[in-house]
Scaffold this active site. Structure first.
Site, PDB file in Angstrom:
ATOM      1  N   THR A  44       0.821  -1.214   0.000  1.00 41.01           N
ATOM      2  CA  THR A  44       0.000   0.000   0.000  1.00 41.01           C
ATOM      3  C   THR A  44       0.852   1.262   0.000  1.00 41.01           C
ATOM      4  O   THR A  44       0.719   2.135  -0.870  1.00 41.01           O
ATOM      5  CB  THR A  44      -0.928   0.015   1.232  1.00 41.01           C
ATOM      6  OG1 THR A  44      -1.634  -1.217   1.317  1.00 41.01           O
ATOM      7  CG2 THR A  44      -1.900   1.171   1.154  1.00 41.01           C
ATOM      8  N   ASN A  45       1.711   1.387   0.983  1.00 42.12           N
ATOM      9  CA  ASN A  45       2.489   2.615   1.130  1.00 42.12           C
ATOM     10  C   ASN A  45       3.518   2.782   0.021  1.00 42.12           C
ATOM     11  O   ASN A  45       3.869   3.910  -0.342  1.00 42.12           O
ATOM     12  CB  ASN A  45       3.169   2.636   2.502  1.00 42.12           C
ATOM     13  CG  ASN A  45       2.178   2.901   3.610  1.00 42.12           C
ATOM     14  OD1 ASN A  45       1.801   4.030   3.867  1.00 42.12           O
ATOM     15  ND2 ASN A  45       1.717   1.839   4.265  1.00 42.12           N
ATOM     16  N   TRP A  46       3.966   1.669  -0.528  1.00 46.63           N
ATOM     17  CA  TRP A  46       4.882   1.726  -1.662  1.00 46.63           C
ATOM     18  C   TRP A  46       4.177   2.365  -2.863  1.00 46.63           C
ATOM     19  O   TRP A  46       4.687   3.292  -3.493  1.00 46.63           O
ATOM     20  CB  TRP A  46       5.341   0.321  -2.000  1.00 46.63           C
ATOM     21  CG  TRP A  46       6.588   0.246  -2.834  1.00 46.63           C
ATOM     22  CD1 TRP A  46       7.321   1.286  -3.316  1.00 46.63           C
ATOM     23  CD2 TRP A  46       7.233  -0.954  -3.254  1.00 46.63           C
ATOM     24  NE1 TRP A  46       8.392   0.810  -4.025  1.00 46.63           N
ATOM     25  CE2 TRP A  46       8.368  -0.559  -4.005  1.00 46.63           C
ATOM     26  CE3 TRP A  46       6.984  -2.309  -3.081  1.00 46.63           C
ATOM     27  CZ2 TRP A  46       9.231  -1.488  -4.588  1.00 46.63           C
ATOM     28  CZ3 TRP A  46       7.849  -3.226  -3.656  1.00 46.63           C
ATOM     29  CH2 TRP A  46       8.964  -2.820  -4.394  1.00 46.63           C
TER      30      TRP A  46
ATOM     31  N   TRP B 255      -0.531   9.853   4.672  1.00 48.64           N
ATOM     32  CA  TRP B 255      -1.954   9.967   5.005  1.00 48.64           C
ATOM     33  C   TRP B 255      -2.437  11.415   5.048  1.00 48.64           C
ATOM     34  O   TRP B 255      -3.626  11.653   5.173  1.00 48.64           O
ATOM     35  CB  TRP B 255      -2.243   9.284   6.344  1.00 48.64           C
ATOM     36  CG  TRP B 255      -1.368   9.760   7.444  1.00 48.64           C
ATOM     37  CD1 TRP B 255      -1.589  10.799   8.309  1.00 48.64           C
ATOM     38  CD2 TRP B 255      -0.107   9.225   7.805  1.00 48.64           C
ATOM     39  NE1 TRP B 255      -0.549  10.941   9.167  1.00 48.64           N
ATOM     40  CE2 TRP B 255       0.385   9.982   8.891  1.00 48.64           C
ATOM     41  CE3 TRP B 255       0.676   8.173   7.308  1.00 48.64           C
ATOM     42  CZ2 TRP B 255       1.615   9.711   9.491  1.00 48.64           C
ATOM     43  CZ3 TRP B 255       1.898   7.906   7.921  1.00 48.64           C
ATOM     44  CH2 TRP B 255       2.352   8.673   8.989  1.00 48.64           C
TER      45      TRP B 255
ATOM     46  N   HIS C 232      -8.509   0.085   1.627  1.00 49.70           N
ATOM     47  CA  HIS C 232      -8.432  -1.368   1.773  1.00 49.70           C
ATOM     48  C   HIS C 232      -9.806  -1.991   1.548  1.00 49.70           C
ATOM     49  O   HIS C 232      -9.973  -3.201   1.731  1.00 49.70           O
ATOM     50  CB  HIS C 232      -7.958  -1.736   3.180  1.00 49.70           C
ATOM     51  CG  HIS C 232      -6.546  -1.337   3.483  1.00 49.70           C
ATOM     52  ND1 HIS C 232      -5.510  -1.523   2.600  1.00 49.70           N
ATOM     53  CD2 HIS C 232      -5.990  -0.781   4.604  1.00 49.70           C
ATOM     54  CE1 HIS C 232      -4.377  -1.085   3.156  1.00 49.70           C
ATOM     55  NE2 HIS C 232      -4.643  -0.634   4.356  1.00 49.70           N
TER      56      HIS C 232
ATOM     57  N   ARG D 278      -0.427  -8.940  -3.679  1.00 52.28           N
ATOM     58  CA  ARG D 278       0.823  -9.534  -3.195  1.00 52.28           C
ATOM     59  C   ARG D 278       0.584 -10.986  -2.831  1.00 52.28           C
ATOM     60  O   ARG D 278      -0.522 -11.364  -2.440  1.00 52.28           O
ATOM     61  CB  ARG D 278       1.321  -8.755  -1.966  1.00 52.28           C
ATOM     62  CG  ARG D 278       2.670  -9.189  -1.428  1.00 52.28           C
ATOM     63  CD  ARG D 278       3.004  -8.430  -0.154  1.00 52.28           C
ATOM     64  NE  ARG D 278       4.372  -8.697   0.306  1.00 52.28           N
ATOM     65  CZ  ARG D 278       4.885  -8.237   1.444  1.00 52.28           C
ATOM     66  NH1 ARG D 278       4.126  -7.473   2.244  1.00 52.28           N
ATOM     67  NH2 ARG D 278       6.125  -8.511   1.783  1.00 52.28           N
TER      68      ARG D 278
ATOM     69  N   PHE E  89      12.981   0.738  -1.406  1.00 46.32           N
ATOM     70  CA  PHE E  89      12.493   0.527  -0.049  1.00 46.32           C
ATOM     71  C   PHE E  89      13.321   1.294   0.979  1.00 46.32           C
ATOM     72  O   PHE E  89      12.778   1.951   1.863  1.00 46.32           O
ATOM     73  CB  PHE E  89      12.498  -0.968   0.274  1.00 46.32           C
ATOM     74  CG  PHE E  89      11.862  -1.296   1.594  1.00 46.32           C
ATOM     75  CD1 PHE E  89      10.485  -1.338   1.734  1.00 46.32           C
ATOM     76  CD2 PHE E  89      12.643  -1.558   2.703  1.00 46.32           C
ATOM     77  CE1 PHE E  89       9.900  -1.630   2.956  1.00 46.32           C
ATOM     78  CE2 PHE E  89      12.070  -1.855   3.928  1.00 46.32           C
ATOM     79  CZ  PHE E  89      10.692  -1.891   4.051  1.00 46.32           C
TER      80      PHE E  89
ATOM     81  N   ARG F  15       8.488  -3.040   6.982  1.00 47.61           N
ATOM     82  CA  ARG F  15       9.251  -4.051   7.704  1.00 47.61           C
ATOM     83  C   ARG F  15      10.459  -4.465   6.863  1.00 47.61           C
ATOM     84  O   ARG F  15      11.516  -3.886   6.972  1.00 47.61           O
ATOM     85  CB  ARG F  15       8.348  -5.247   8.054  1.00 47.61           C
ATOM     86  CG  ARG F  15       8.926  -6.137   9.155  1.00 47.61           C
ATOM     87  CD  ARG F  15       7.896  -7.137   9.634  1.00 47.61           C
ATOM     88  NE  ARG F  15       7.592  -8.155   8.625  1.00 47.61           N
ATOM     89  CZ  ARG F  15       8.240  -9.300   8.515  1.00 47.61           C
ATOM     90  NH1 ARG F  15       9.231  -9.583   9.330  1.00 47.61           N
ATOM     91  NH2 ARG F  15       7.903 -10.187   7.584  1.00 47.61           N
TER      92      ARG F  15
ATOM     93  N   GLY G 290      10.112  -5.417   3.210  1.00 48.87           N
ATOM     94  CA  GLY G 290       9.949  -5.046   1.817  1.00 48.87           C
ATOM     95  C   GLY G 290      10.527  -6.074   0.860  1.00 48.87           C
ATOM     96  O   GLY G 290      11.134  -5.716  -0.156  1.00 48.87           O
TER      97      GLY G 290
END
Length: 280
Positions: A48-50, A73, A101, A123, A222, A243, A245
């Site tokens: 998500t954040n990637w 965010w 999500h 993923r 990452f 964490r 990646g």
């Protein structure tokens, strides 16, 4: 069973009550999208954040000033999320940027009418399982996942936040109109990020030259992304969203018996899916 002390049942999904309140969910039900809005849609812990780092960089032509100075965010709006209450989203200039999500069926009504652009990232569910287990152990707004064995079975049964990975992925892959959806995978982002940047730019109709592509890809490595987001101002420690990646970490955690059981469930659940996943 999902702990009702931590989760609210909404549209068949168990959403974290910390982030999703009756007021915020109601606000989003009445929300009106624009055709040029951009949404990153993922099951939790799927990159998500990637993706939410990459997309604004593509939209800005590689200008990193926004992503360097504003936390994820804060520059995006989480659909259904309480943090957007009080923001004047209706008057934000286009293109507006969102993340979710939510399962495909649970979006606001205007989503299906307006059809904003969606980037759906998937993923390997075994890696999602392991990443979610570690993440839920590290934050206070999710219930304790218990042992890995307990979480393993709950994950396969969909008794976790946002419920079944299988139903989430199948819902988005079976969207009524796929023309406004770009399907990506975490694994292809690891394997060839510049090519993913090119595909994303083409989909968003934002032409990039190779220097811009390389700059965006480097910024989204990452190690660079984690470094910059650790510095971003926020009430929540954003470093916990990152964490390792990597792909394949499940091999360090699941027994041979668990892998066989997972594979049998996966085969049955995904038998009718017409999509080539890199982990199959």
């Amino acid at each position: 069973m999902v702990d009702p002390n931590f989760y609210t049942l909404y549209q068949g999904m168990h959403v974290p009550s910390f982030f999703y309140t009756p007021e915020s969910l109601k606000y989003w039900e009445d929300f009106t999208f624009r055709p040029d809005d951009v949404i990153v849609a993922t099951y939790p812990k799927s990159g998500t954040n990637w993706a939410m780092e990459m997309v604004p960089l593509v939209l800005s032509g590689g200008d990193s000033s926004l992503v360097d100075s504003v936390a994820t965010w804060e520059r995006s709006a989480g659909i259904g999320h309480v943090q957007v209450l009080g923001r004047d989203l209706e008057n934000r200039p286009s293109p507006r940027f969102f993340g979710t999500h939510f399962h495909y069926h649970a979006l606001p009504k205007s989503f299906y009418q307006v059809k904003p652009k969606v980037i759906n990232v998937m993923r390997n569910p075994k890696d999602v399982l392991i990443s979610a287990f570690h993440y839920y152990n590290s934050v206070e707004f999710h219930s304790n996942p218990g042992t890995l064995t307990e979480f393993f079975h709950n994950f396969l049964q969909g008794n976790v936040a946002f419920n079944s990975w299988f139903e989430h992925v199948k819902g988005w892959l079976n969207a009524e109109d796929k023309s406004h959806i770009l399907y990506l995978t975490f694994e292809e982002m690891l394997q060839d990020l510049p090519q993913v940047v090119r595909r994303t730019a083409e989909f968003l109709e934002k032409p990039l030259d190779e220097e811009q592509v390389d700059r965006i890809a480097d910024r989204c490595l990452f190690k660079n992304m984690k470094k910059h987001n650790n510095k971003a101002p926020a009430a929540i420690d954003h470093s916990k969203f990152y964490r390792k990646g990597i792909a394949g970490d499940w091999k360090n955690h699941l027994s041979e018996e668990e892998v066989q059981h997972f594979d049998s469930v996966y085969k049955e659940k995904m038998k009718d899916v017409d999509f080539k996943f890199p982990w199959d």
